[in-house]
Design an enzyme around this catalytic site. Structure first.
Site, short mmCIF file in Angstrom:
data_model
loop_
_atom_site.label_atom_id
_atom_site.label_comp_id
_atom_site.label_asym_id
_atom_site.label_seq_id
_atom_site.Cartn_x
_atom_site.Cartn_y
_atom_site.Cartn_z
N HIS A 1 0.82 -1.21 0.00
CA HIS A 1 0.00 0.00 0.00
C HIS A 1 0.85 1.27 0.00
CE1 HIS A 1 -4.23 1.14 0.20
NE2 HIS A 1 -3.87 2.20 0.88
N ASP B 1 -7.59 4.55 8.87
CA ASP B 1 -8.93 4.54 8.27
C ASP B 1 -9.16 3.27 7.46
OD1 ASP B 1 -9.87 6.99 9.25
OD2 ASP B 1 -8.79 8.09 7.72
N GLU C 1 -12.88 13.40 12.80
CA GLU C 1 -12.21 13.69 11.53
C GLU C 1 -13.00 14.78 10.81
OE1 GLU C 1 -11.03 10.63 8.87
OE2 GLU C 1 -9.89 9.50 10.38
#
Length: 539
Positions: free
Chosen positions: A123, A184, A294
């Site tokens: 990632h 997240d 957030e």
């Protein structure tokens, strides 16, 4: 801010020509051994011919094995902009496989240019987990002791560095426990996030994931397997946490846990003024009121609130249906309160009291109640939808910044007022955190101020586009944002940093640079590890 200078345009053209890469590649079954089952080969990859350096790897006695042919899969990542082919891929079955391989490369000394990169769930964004003509370690093949959950006054879980956070969540929930701090997106490896920081909406309360680790097992750049913690080999412990893979490969971690809730009250509301939005965010993190805080910047989105209805319920359906989002720059507060079913009434009363203190647009308040797992794994649902549309495996020129609180309004005025005006190419996250919750002994670099904001431009680029949704335009836009941060002396720092020269890295680390260099010379003196970060050159 006006358009970029001609010099800046030339620089962006060069970046585009040099670094734009193709879509995901997969490799066919290996010809040397059957360690992996990837398929397909990209004709654009320049093959690397085996040398005596790599052929000596075949003499190592391992529990796992190496692949040398058709290893294109190790030259790809989520960013899809960099594509550096390794000479070999190690598929370890044990920590000793990793240790023996690095020790072998270390003993080669200056006669070899081999480097080693650990690759988890691939990632990374700019080739950080790649090793050009070096060795990529496929961490997902690592086998070892199963996860061990320990209950008690200070509960924790011992997990492999190759474990995904989603699997840790499911295992710890069997004991009514869960980690305190998250990212997240949970389909990332433990070693990957701990080498950076691991930040999400819980960071204002618990700090990043690297603040919630009791102990690590690390393989250094000398091939040594070292157990470290706050009280044992502390310099290595804090160096590795947020250390961008420069001092060792994390093979095991002891992660702090807390009692896990069953349910989550999930809330969204909009603001049309940035000052009200940021003031409310700062107010909430100072009260330690919610469990997750957030925010999002939403630019010129048609039918925004109607899209929310698939997951949320409007507090006032009639007023919500009349709200127009098109042509506006809006700021979305996203907050969550954890609870158990028997606490529902008290939670609702507390939530209503807290919401009454805020200045959001009343007609845009949306609420939902979901399970804890559904909330934490929410991004995975988006991944499934994007994969189905062929929009996941495309370039992701993300830009993540940490902006001091006293400069955030100036930043927002320029970026959301002049640079990003018509639309965005993906989510823009923005939320404050308390530096008091972040341990400054780790390698992570943050702004000096006590409160700072994470601002994340999570852009996706259409591969064949030359327009506003194309890679060139987004990279140029990122450069404008970085250029403004520099010219306005905002004191910003990159999160998941990416630089081309050691001078830029030295500026990034500031007064911590000397310590960083000293740790490198101590734990990886030949600069074997994590070459994709482009901080040090192989010796």
């Amino acid at each position: 801010m006006g358009s970029p200078s001609s010099a800046s345009r030339r620089q962006n053209n060069l970046l585009f020509l040099v670094f734009i890469m193709t879509l995901f590649f997969y490799s066919i079954p290996d010809k040397i051994n059957l360690c992996s089952d990837q398929s397909s080969v990209s004709p654009s990859v320049i093959p690397y011919k085996s040398s005596s350096n790599t052929s000596s790897l075949e003499t190592l006695k391992l529990d796992g094995c190496f692949s040398f042919d058709n290893i294109d899969h190790a030259a790809k990542d989520f960013g899809n902009m960099y594509h550096f082919l390794p000479a070999a891929v190690l598929h370890p079955k044990s920590v000793s496989d990793i240790s023996n391989t690095i020790k072998h490369v270390f003993k080669m000394g200056s006669t070899s240019q081999l480097t080693v990169a650990a690759r988890g769930h691939s990632h990374s964004l700019q080739g950080q987990a790649q090793a050009h003509q070096g060795i990529v370690i496929n961490m997902e093949s690592l086998q070892g002791p199963e996860m061990q959950v320990h209950t008690g006054e200070l509960p924790y879980v011992d997990a492999s560095g190759s474990e995904l956070w989603i699997d840790i969540l499911h295992e710890t929930l069997k004991y009514g426990l869960a980690p305190k701090s998250w990212t997240d997106y949970l389909h990332l490896t433990v070693g990957g996030t701990l080498s950076n920081a691991g930040i999400s909406g819980q960071a204002f309360k618990h700090g990043p994931q690297i603040n919630n680790i009791y102990q690590l097992e690390v393989v250094t750049g000398k091939g040594e397997v070292v157990t470290c913690s706050e009280n044992k080999n502390a310099d290595l412990f804090y160096g590795v946490l947020g250390g961008l893979g420069q001092f060792g490969i994390i093979t095991r971690a002891r992660i702090s846990l807390e009692p896990a809730p069953k349910m989550v009250k999930w809330i969204r509301a909009l603001y049309d003024e940035f000052s009200k939005f940021s003031n409310d965010q700062e107010h909430l993190i100072s009260k330690n009121s919610f469990d997750y805080i957030e925010g999002l910047v939403i630019i010129n989105r048609t039918g925004l609130l109607n899209n929310w209805r698939s997951s949320f319920n409007p507090k006032d359906p009639l007023q919500a249906s009349q709200f127009i989002s098109e042509g506006k720059t809006l700021y979305c507060l996203e907050i969550a309160k954890y609870f158990n079913p028997n606490e529902s009434d008290a939670m609702n009363q507390e939530t209503e009291s807290l919401l009454s203190e805020l200045s959001y647009i009343p007609s845009t308040l949306f609420l939902s109640e979901v399970s804890y797992v559904e909330f934490l794994d929410r991004v995975h649902l988006s991944e499934i939808k994007l994969r189905a549309k062929g929009l996941w495996e495309i370039p992701h020129p993300w830009l993540n910044l940490l902006i001091p609180k006293n400069k955030i309004f100036e930043f927002a005025q320029e970026v959301f007022g002049n640079i990003l005006t018509d639309s965005s190419n993906g989510p823009i996250l923005i939320y404050p955190v308390n530096k008091s919750k972040w341990d400054n002994r780790t390698s992570l670099i943050t702004p000096e101020e006590d409160t700072f904001y994470l601002v994340a431009f999570l852009s996706s680029a259409m591969p064949s586009s030359t327009g506003r949704d194309g890679l060139f335009h987004i990279l140029a836009q990122n450069q404008r944002i970085l250029g403004f941060c520099s010219s306005a002396s905002l004191g910003a720092k990159q999160y998941l940093p990416h630089y081309s020269t050691q001078e830029e890295w030295q500026t990034h680390f500031g007064p911590k640079w000397e310590v960083f260099v000293l740790r490198k010379s101590t734990y990886d003196p030949m600069a074997i590890l994590a070459p994709g970060q482009r901080i040090f050159r192989r010796k």
